[in-house]
Design an enzyme around this catalytic site. Sequence first.
Site, mmCIF file in Angstrom:
data_model
loop_
_atom_site.group_PDB
_atom_site.id
_atom_site.type_symbol
_atom_site.label_atom_id
_atom_site.label_comp_id
_atom_site.label_asym_id
_atom_site.label_seq_id
_atom_site.Cartn_x
_atom_site.Cartn_y
_atom_site.Cartn_z
ATOM 1 N N CYS A 165 0.824 -1.216 0.000
ATOM 2 C CA CYS A 165 0.000 0.000 0.000
ATOM 3 C C CYS A 165 0.858 1.267 0.000
ATOM 4 C CB CYS A 165 -0.871 0.039 1.244
ATOM 5 S SG CYS A 165 -1.885 -1.408 1.460
ATOM 6 N N GLU A 225 17.559 -18.110 -7.834
ATOM 7 C CA GLU A 225 17.184 -16.740 -8.205
ATOM 8 C C GLU A 225 16.645 -16.691 -9.645
ATOM 9 O OE1 GLU A 225 16.522 -14.133 -6.838
ATOM 10 O OE2 GLU A 225 16.838 -12.500 -8.231
ATOM 11 N N TRP A 255 -3.432 -2.496 -1.303
ATOM 12 C CA TRP A 255 -3.117 -3.875 -1.673
ATOM 13 C C TRP A 255 -3.858 -4.711 -0.642
ATOM 14 C CZ3 TRP A 255 -0.184 -8.285 -0.197
ATOM 15 C CH2 TRP A 255 0.282 -9.069 -1.255
ATOM 16 N N GLU A 300 8.039 -15.169 -11.191
ATOM 17 C CA GLU A 300 7.290 -14.027 -10.655
ATOM 18 C C GLU A 300 6.844 -13.044 -11.723
ATOM 19 O OE1 GLU A 300 9.322 -11.386 -7.962
ATOM 20 O OE2 GLU A 300 11.237 -11.727 -8.934
ATOM 21 N N ARG A 350 4.836 -0.133 -6.388
ATOM 22 C CA ARG A 350 4.825 -0.947 -5.180
ATOM 23 C C ARG A 350 3.768 -2.046 -5.232
ATOM 24 N NH1 ARG A 350 7.488 1.710 -1.024
ATOM 25 N NH2 ARG A 350 6.323 0.535 0.516
ATOM 26 N N LYS A 410 12.930 -15.326 -10.601
ATOM 27 C CA LYS A 410 12.713 -14.223 -11.548
ATOM 28 C C LYS A 410 11.732 -14.659 -12.620
ATOM 29 C CE LYS A 410 13.804 -11.441 -9.875
ATOM 30 N NZ LYS A 410 14.561 -11.336 -8.662
ATOM 31 N N LYS A 451 6.012 -4.436 -4.156
ATOM 32 C CA LYS A 451 7.456 -4.181 -4.145
ATOM 33 C C LYS A 451 8.042 -4.394 -2.760
ATOM 34 C CE LYS A 451 11.474 -2.962 -5.583
ATOM 35 N NZ LYS A 451 12.229 -4.120 -6.104
ATOM 36 N N ASN A 458 -1.467 2.274 6.069
ATOM 37 C CA ASN A 458 -0.673 1.110 5.655
ATOM 38 C C ASN A 458 -0.418 0.270 6.896
ATOM 39 O OD1 ASN A 458 -0.495 2.202 3.144
ATOM 40 N ND2 ASN A 458 1.706 2.612 3.214
ATOM 41 N N GLY A 459 -0.451 -1.041 6.757
ATOM 42 C CA GLY A 459 -0.187 -1.907 7.908
ATOM 43 C C GLY A 459 -1.414 -2.748 8.230
ATOM 44 N N HIS A 490 17.167 -36.628 -6.937
ATOM 45 C CA HIS A 490 16.427 -37.082 -5.763
ATOM 46 C C HIS A 490 14.936 -36.807 -5.886
ATOM 47 C CE1 HIS A 490 20.121 -38.067 -3.640
ATOM 48 N NE2 HIS A 490 20.621 -37.022 -4.284
HETATM 49 C C1 F6R Z 1 11.764 -10.789 -5.941
HETATM 50 C C2 F6R Z 1 11.715 -9.785 -4.909
HETATM 51 C C3 F6R Z 1 11.371 -10.207 -3.531
HETATM 52 C C4 F6R Z 1 12.178 -9.396 -2.499
HETATM 53 C C5 F6R Z 1 11.702 -9.739 -1.080
HETATM 54 C C6 F6R Z 1 12.513 -9.005 -0.038
HETATM 55 O O1 F6R Z 1 12.190 -10.270 -7.164
HETATM 56 O O2 F6R Z 1 11.918 -8.627 -5.152
HETATM 57 O O3 F6R Z 1 11.535 -11.559 -3.360
HETATM 58 O O4 F6R Z 1 13.529 -9.706 -2.656
HETATM 59 O O5 F6R Z 1 10.351 -9.383 -0.943
HETATM 60 O O6 F6R Z 1 12.422 -7.629 -0.193
HETATM 61 P P1 F6R Z 1 13.474 -6.642 0.439
HETATM 62 O O7 F6R Z 1 14.771 -6.880 -0.235
HETATM 63 O O8 F6R Z 1 12.932 -5.264 0.173
HETATM 64 O O9 F6R Z 1 13.536 -6.967 1.894
#
Ligand code: F6R
Length: 608
Positions: free
Chosen positions: A2, A481, A74, A488, A27, A485, A603, A100-101, A504
């Site tokens: 949010c 990773e 959100w 997502e 975000r 990527k 985000k 927010n929260g 396995h």
């Molecule tokens: C994936 C991504 C998330 C963040 C995770 C932690 O591309 O961006 O998996 O890495 O939510 O976020 P931060 O780094 O802001 O603590």
Amino acid sequence: MCGIVGYIGHKKACPILIEGLKRLEYRGYDSAGIALLEHSRIEVTRAVGRISNLADKLPEKGSTANLGIAHTRWATHGTPCERNAHPHLDQAGRIALVHNGIIENYRTLKTFLERQGITFASDTDTEVLAQLVGHCYRGNLEQAVRDALHDVQGTYGIAVISADEPDRLVAARKGSPLIIGVGDGEYIVASDAAAIVEHTTQVVYLADGEMAVLTRDGLRTTTLDAVPVTKDVQAIEFSLEEIELGGHEHFMAKEIFEQPLSLANTLRGRLDVREGQIVLGGLAEHARTLARAKRIIFTAQGTAWHAGLVGEYLFEDVAKLPAETEYASEFRYRNPLIDDGTVIIAISQSGETADTLAAVREAKLKGALALGVVNVVGSTIARETDAGIYLHCGPEIGVASTKAFSSQVAVLAMMAIQLGRRRFLSQEAAERLIDALARIPDQVGEVLQQSDRIRSVVETLVERENWLFLGRGYNYPIAMEGALKLKEISYIHAEGMPAAEMKHGPIALINQGMPVVFIAPRGQQYDKVLGNIEEVRSRGGRVIAVATRGDNEITHLAEHVFHIPDVPEPLQPLLTVIPLQLMAYHAAVLRNCNVDKPRNLAKSVTVE
Ligand code: F6R
């Protein structure tokens, strides 16, 4: 997650608030709303979906209000729909609030308020807070907010206005960031500096448990218990250009391609190539404790957790210090065993991830030294850790983390080398790594040149719904990773794991044409990876490899090979991740996915 924007000043609030919401779009959100103080009445407009839907619903001739609050939501409590969108009003419609929260005791508060005859218009926890402020209101908004917050359990960043007090905006925070932009006779309160930077670079960071009362004449900050707090006005580090696309189609592309620069910024002033030394000012005070530590725990979520995994290899291999990497969400609740010799290193781009912050608090409570590897300056994790190192890679707007990841790994590599020198790493070995690290930004640039070819290869694979990513040693976290990527942003199902783990169980998935990406640069386990490639080929999998430039052996085994320059193994992740970021990006574009705003994702995850 949010977003909050609020404005008080002499200008028209509406365009400033809408523009601010657009800056927070990255975000992630599902609905948005705005409340403006028009001729002693609060006018609220809400809409589901994009900010443009909200803007379309606003009166054509525009608003003259110069006080207002706005929000991108959100959904947490209640489905994403217009009546659940913020701002929420009290029963009398005289007080509006954005939040927010999460209000954890909202059910108890709601029952109490219903017994007082209050009826609710939404399913949200936020409306409970708006109604509670209304219930506490006796002609003083600041006092009403303070009284209401005393009854609240949970996390919040809030901005509140009252139709009866057209000259003030009240803001408060606990566990959810709020920043106040300081202009000339005007203030902008926002959950993220991106909504402020267009108007002013002077800001005040509100700390947890603090409130601010903003009027056109000034800003007053107190604790929730009304004790005055003096705050410094600080300069925001980034500029407007940094949060604009600069000719790229998506922020993710911009951020992938700016990695030569963002990495150079991360390394700047910290690599002393001539002396063969690493200089990390942020850690100077704790260098001895760190060197004597018995155990390092990296804690993070998502991509940052993958950086932590690379850190684990780096710290054990280069610094010869036992290290482990834990999901912050698990660490915080499992009553972890921490002693004097434990140092916790929290890794976070945003510095606001709720679980990572809670893990830091848990570790500090038990007496551990807590360090932060954070990008956002002044963020909560940056402030609550004992010390740390900023990434300095610039604002990351794309939801999928790319440049922050490479900068996180670069910081962990520098820490490992510095620590290594205080333990068992020879000067000669340190110099070799420092020299190699200094060349990494340019080498990332070389790897990026393969983007068009990567796109052509992805074009032939993009219809496949299941992919595997495999690697060993330093490149096992990179396999994870790469898979994250891809899934997502393109919604292709992908799994990443150590190459040996395939046998396995996951090998059962491999059928004719399944894409299997091997991260296979030359190194200690190279021959073993070749063996794994054979196993995949013999089951009909289509092998794509990331390999060392000049490696001709692998070109006979893999259908497609993307190359990286030859670098010492500990630094390979900084290069091997680049083709995987590009694969994910091109796959998402080819599948017409919303690259910068993938479905269901935010985000920064500020709720657990
Ligand atoms: C994936 C991504 C998330 C963040 C995770 C932690 O591309 O961006 O998996 O890495 O939510 O976020 P931060 O780094 O802001 O603590």
